[in-house]
Design a protein around this motif. Structure first.
Motif, mmCIF file in Angstrom:
data_model
loop_
_atom_site.group_PDB
_atom_site.id
_atom_site.type_symbol
_atom_site.label_atom_id
_atom_site.label_comp_id
_atom_site.label_asym_id
_atom_site.label_seq_id
_atom_site.Cartn_x
_atom_site.Cartn_y
_atom_site.Cartn_z
ATOM 1 N N THR A 116 0.855 -1.164 -0.104
ATOM 2 C CA THR A 116 0.010 0.145 -0.135
ATOM 3 C C THR A 116 0.957 1.207 0.013
ATOM 4 O O THR A 116 1.899 1.406 0.964
ATOM 5 C CB THR A 116 -0.735 -0.071 1.320
ATOM 6 N N VAL A 117 0.823 2.123 -0.866
ATOM 7 C CA VAL A 117 1.495 3.199 -1.183
ATOM 8 C C VAL A 117 0.765 4.427 -1.309
ATOM 9 O O VAL A 117 -0.114 4.562 -2.057
ATOM 10 C CB VAL A 117 2.617 2.678 -2.527
ATOM 11 N N SER A 118 1.403 5.439 -0.609
ATOM 12 C CA SER A 118 0.874 6.934 -0.850
ATOM 13 C C SER A 118 2.007 7.841 -1.410
ATOM 14 O O SER A 118 3.238 7.634 -0.864
ATOM 15 C CB SER A 118 -0.038 7.345 0.091
ATOM 16 N N ARG A 132 5.304 6.952 0.882
ATOM 17 C CA ARG A 132 4.996 6.426 1.997
ATOM 18 C C ARG A 132 4.517 4.885 1.779
ATOM 19 O O ARG A 132 3.474 4.805 1.155
ATOM 20 C CB ARG A 132 4.015 7.411 2.992
ATOM 21 N N VAL A 133 5.445 3.787 2.192
ATOM 22 C CA VAL A 133 5.034 2.517 2.022
ATOM 23 C C VAL A 133 4.618 1.868 3.220
ATOM 24 O O VAL A 133 5.267 1.745 4.144
ATOM 25 C CB VAL A 133 6.013 1.919 1.247
ATOM 26 N N GLU A 134 3.407 0.977 3.293
ATOM 27 C CA GLU A 134 2.916 0.208 4.115
ATOM 28 C C GLU A 134 3.565 -1.143 3.827
ATOM 29 O O GLU A 134 3.130 -2.010 2.772
ATOM 30 C CB GLU A 134 1.502 0.142 4.244
ATOM 31 N N VAL A 135 4.062 -1.688 4.906
ATOM 32 C CA VAL A 135 4.693 -3.289 4.821
ATOM 33 C C VAL A 135 3.888 -4.026 5.581
ATOM 34 O O VAL A 135 3.704 -3.886 6.871
ATOM 35 C CB VAL A 135 6.102 -3.082 5.098
ATOM 36 N N GLU A 161 4.648 -5.084 9.422
ATOM 37 C CA GLU A 161 5.659 -4.020 9.837
ATOM 38 C C GLU A 161 4.922 -3.104 10.765
ATOM 39 O O GLU A 161 3.702 -2.607 10.052
ATOM 40 C CB GLU A 161 6.542 -3.616 9.031
ATOM 41 N N PRO A 162 5.200 -2.535 12.133
ATOM 42 C CA PRO A 162 4.362 -1.769 12.632
ATOM 43 C C PRO A 162 4.527 -0.232 12.300
ATOM 44 O O PRO A 162 3.554 0.378 12.511
ATOM 45 C CB PRO A 162 5.079 -1.850 14.012
ATOM 46 N N ARG A 163 5.625 0.111 11.452
ATOM 47 C CA ARG A 163 5.731 1.471 10.852
ATOM 48 C C ARG A 163 5.642 1.266 9.545
ATOM 49 O O ARG A 163 6.431 0.533 8.849
ATOM 50 C CB ARG A 163 7.148 1.903 11.590
ATOM 51 N N PRO A 164 5.257 2.504 8.771
ATOM 52 C CA PRO A 164 5.356 2.748 7.276
ATOM 53 C C PRO A 164 6.798 2.909 7.106
ATOM 54 O O PRO A 164 7.850 3.392 7.983
ATOM 55 C CB PRO A 164 4.429 3.771 6.836
ATOM 56 N N TYR A 165 7.262 3.114 5.828
ATOM 57 C CA TYR A 165 8.716 3.256 5.449
ATOM 58 C C TYR A 165 8.601 4.381 4.508
ATOM 59 O O TYR A 165 7.724 4.514 3.749
ATOM 60 C CB TYR A 165 9.081 2.069 4.830
ATOM 61 N N THR A 185 18.039 2.783 0.010
ATOM 62 C CA THR A 185 17.071 1.582 0.693
ATOM 63 C C THR A 185 16.181 2.630 1.390
ATOM 64 O O THR A 185 16.328 3.713 1.963
ATOM 65 C CB THR A 185 17.987 0.776 1.567
ATOM 66 N N PRO A 186 14.934 1.907 1.627
ATOM 67 C CA PRO A 186 13.769 2.762 2.367
ATOM 68 C C PRO A 186 14.249 2.695 3.735
ATOM 69 O O PRO A 186 14.786 1.932 4.360
ATOM 70 C CB PRO A 186 12.628 1.863 2.013
ATOM 71 N N MET A 187 13.635 3.419 4.328
ATOM 72 C CA MET A 187 14.046 3.722 5.954
ATOM 73 C C MET A 187 12.510 3.947 6.817
ATOM 74 O O MET A 187 11.719 4.271 6.082
ATOM 75 C CB MET A 187 14.911 4.647 6.409
ATOM 76 N N PRO A 188 12.596 3.295 8.023
ATOM 77 C CA PRO A 188 11.297 3.521 8.701
ATOM 78 C C PRO A 188 10.995 4.861 9.151
ATOM 79 O O PRO A 188 12.124 5.509 9.382
ATOM 80 C CB PRO A 188 11.590 2.570 10.111
ATOM 81 N N LEU A 189 9.751 5.120 8.899
ATOM 82 C CA LEU A 189 9.306 6.667 9.250
ATOM 83 C C LEU A 189 9.067 6.717 10.722
ATOM 84 O O LEU A 189 7.938 6.643 11.484
ATOM 85 C CB LEU A 189 8.150 6.941 8.578
ATOM 86 N N VAL A 190 10.248 6.626 11.513
ATOM 87 C CA VAL A 190 10.319 6.837 13.055
ATOM 88 C C VAL A 190 11.225 7.970 13.340
ATOM 89 O O VAL A 190 12.246 7.953 12.845
ATOM 90 C CB VAL A 190 10.795 5.539 13.703
ATOM 91 N N LEU A 191 10.936 8.979 14.379
ATOM 92 C CA LEU A 191 11.695 9.911 14.595
ATOM 93 C C LEU A 191 12.910 9.460 15.327
ATOM 94 O O LEU A 191 12.944 8.501 16.258
ATOM 95 C CB LEU A 191 10.785 10.902 15.747
ATOM 96 N N GLY A 192 14.092 10.162 14.943
ATOM 97 C CA GLY A 192 15.140 9.587 15.439
ATOM 98 C C GLY A 192 15.964 8.226 14.741
ATOM 99 O O GLY A 192 16.940 7.900 15.205
ATOM 100 N N ALA A 193 15.134 7.731 13.701
ATOM 101 C CA ALA A 193 15.533 6.506 13.221
ATOM 102 C C ALA A 193 16.951 6.706 12.334
ATOM 103 O O ALA A 193 16.856 7.859 11.503
ATOM 104 C CB ALA A 193 14.333 5.927 12.307
ATOM 105 N N GLU A 194 17.898 5.935 12.474
ATOM 106 C CA GLU A 194 18.929 5.912 11.693
ATOM 107 C C GLU A 194 19.039 4.757 10.871
ATOM 108 O O GLU A 194 18.683 3.519 11.139
ATOM 109 C CB GLU A 194 20.131 6.031 12.547
#
Length: 280
Positions: free
Chosen positions: A94-96, A120-123, A126-130, A144-153
């Motif tokens: 699911t993509v937006s 924005r990709v729903e996997v 997975e608890p978070r979108p990417y 590569t995609p990364m999780p949409l999480v504050l502070g995520a590296e």
């Protein structure tokens, strides 16, 4: 038939996967998302040759297949991320669409309009979108995609990124994608964005403006990027830059039309269409 069904009917997933050399799984899972994203990023050059010629490139699925897949051209963010979206949706994700303000080269996100497209990709599972993005024309682009999480590296393809937030006055949180510079060990902002979804019609307007407005940098000079496993290539007008995996930079000026056309063919894998003058 709905617009989405018509778009998918014009999109050939098998031809796309052959173009990027993906022979892995076709399940809607994180491994597939990461693998397809990286394979796409290493297969398609970023280029604005249509805009240089005064033409807004088509975002219709059939035209994207003809240009990027069958003619082995490249494209800029609207083309590349629209193509990736079609592929991911065909695979079951699911993509937006998201829209960002490029902050690279400026200290103020408000000084530039929202002209960059991301996904924005729903996997499933997975608890978070990417955040996915194969169309950012810079050495700090995501591979590569990364999780949409504050502070995520995240680290992928030899590049490091993180997500932070910026002060804002609006009702939506303002996110910032930063890339790590191995030369300085510093983080550099790439683009700022909110999580408000944007539609294909929105990107049609952005695409037309960026490709045709006389003040758009994409209408003034060729701008090409290509990433390989061991280096990043950039052609900005007459300036050709190579950046190694360790951050080492070499550059030279190219002022001859024949030479720059040959370089675009050899280094970026693109045959420049007749009628497009790269150096004016």
């Amino acid at each position: 038939m709905s617009d989405q069904q018509e778009h998918q009917a014009a999109f050939d997933l098998g031809a796309y996967l052959r173009r990027i050399g993906w022979e892995g799984g076709r399940r809607a899972d994180l491994a597939t998302l990461r693998g397809v994203h990286l394979a796409h990023a290493l297969s398609f050059p970023f280029e604005n040759l249509d805009a240089v010629s005064g033409t807004a490139p088509s975002l219709a699925p059939g035209d994207l297949m003809a240009k990027l897949v069958r003619s082995r051209r490249g494209g800029y963010c609207y083309e590349q991320n629209t193509l990736l979206r079609l592929a991911l949706e065909a695979l079951g994700f699911t993509v937006s669409g998201l829209a960002g303000r490029v902050v690279l080269g400026t200290g103020s996100p408000e000084s530039r309009p929202r002209t960059h497209m991301m996904l924005r990709v729903e996997v499933p599972g997975e608890p978070r979108p990417y955040l996915a993005d194969v169309g950012f024309g810079a050495v700090g682009a995501l591979l590569t995609p990364m999780p949409l999480v504050l502070g995520a590296e995240s680290e992928g393809g030899g590049r490091r990124h993180r997500l932070t937030r910026l002060p804002h006055e609006g009702p939506l949180e303002l996110w910032l994608l930063e890339a790590h510079d191995p030369r300085t060990a510093e983080w550099t902002g790439q683009y700022a964005f909110t999580l408000e979804p944007y539609t294909g019609q929105d990107f049609q307007v952005f695409n037309w403006y960026v490709a045709t407005h006389p003040r758009s940098p994409f209408t003034r000079r060729p701008y090409l990027q290509r990433t390989t496993p061991d280096r990043h290539l950039s052609l900005d007008g007459t300036r050709f830059v190579q950046t190694g995996a360790d951050g080492t930079v070499t550059e030279r000026e190219i002022t001859d039309e024949e030479e720059v056309r040959r370089l675009v063919g050899e280094e970026f894998g693109i045959t420049v269409p007749e009628g497009i003058a790269l150096l004016g």
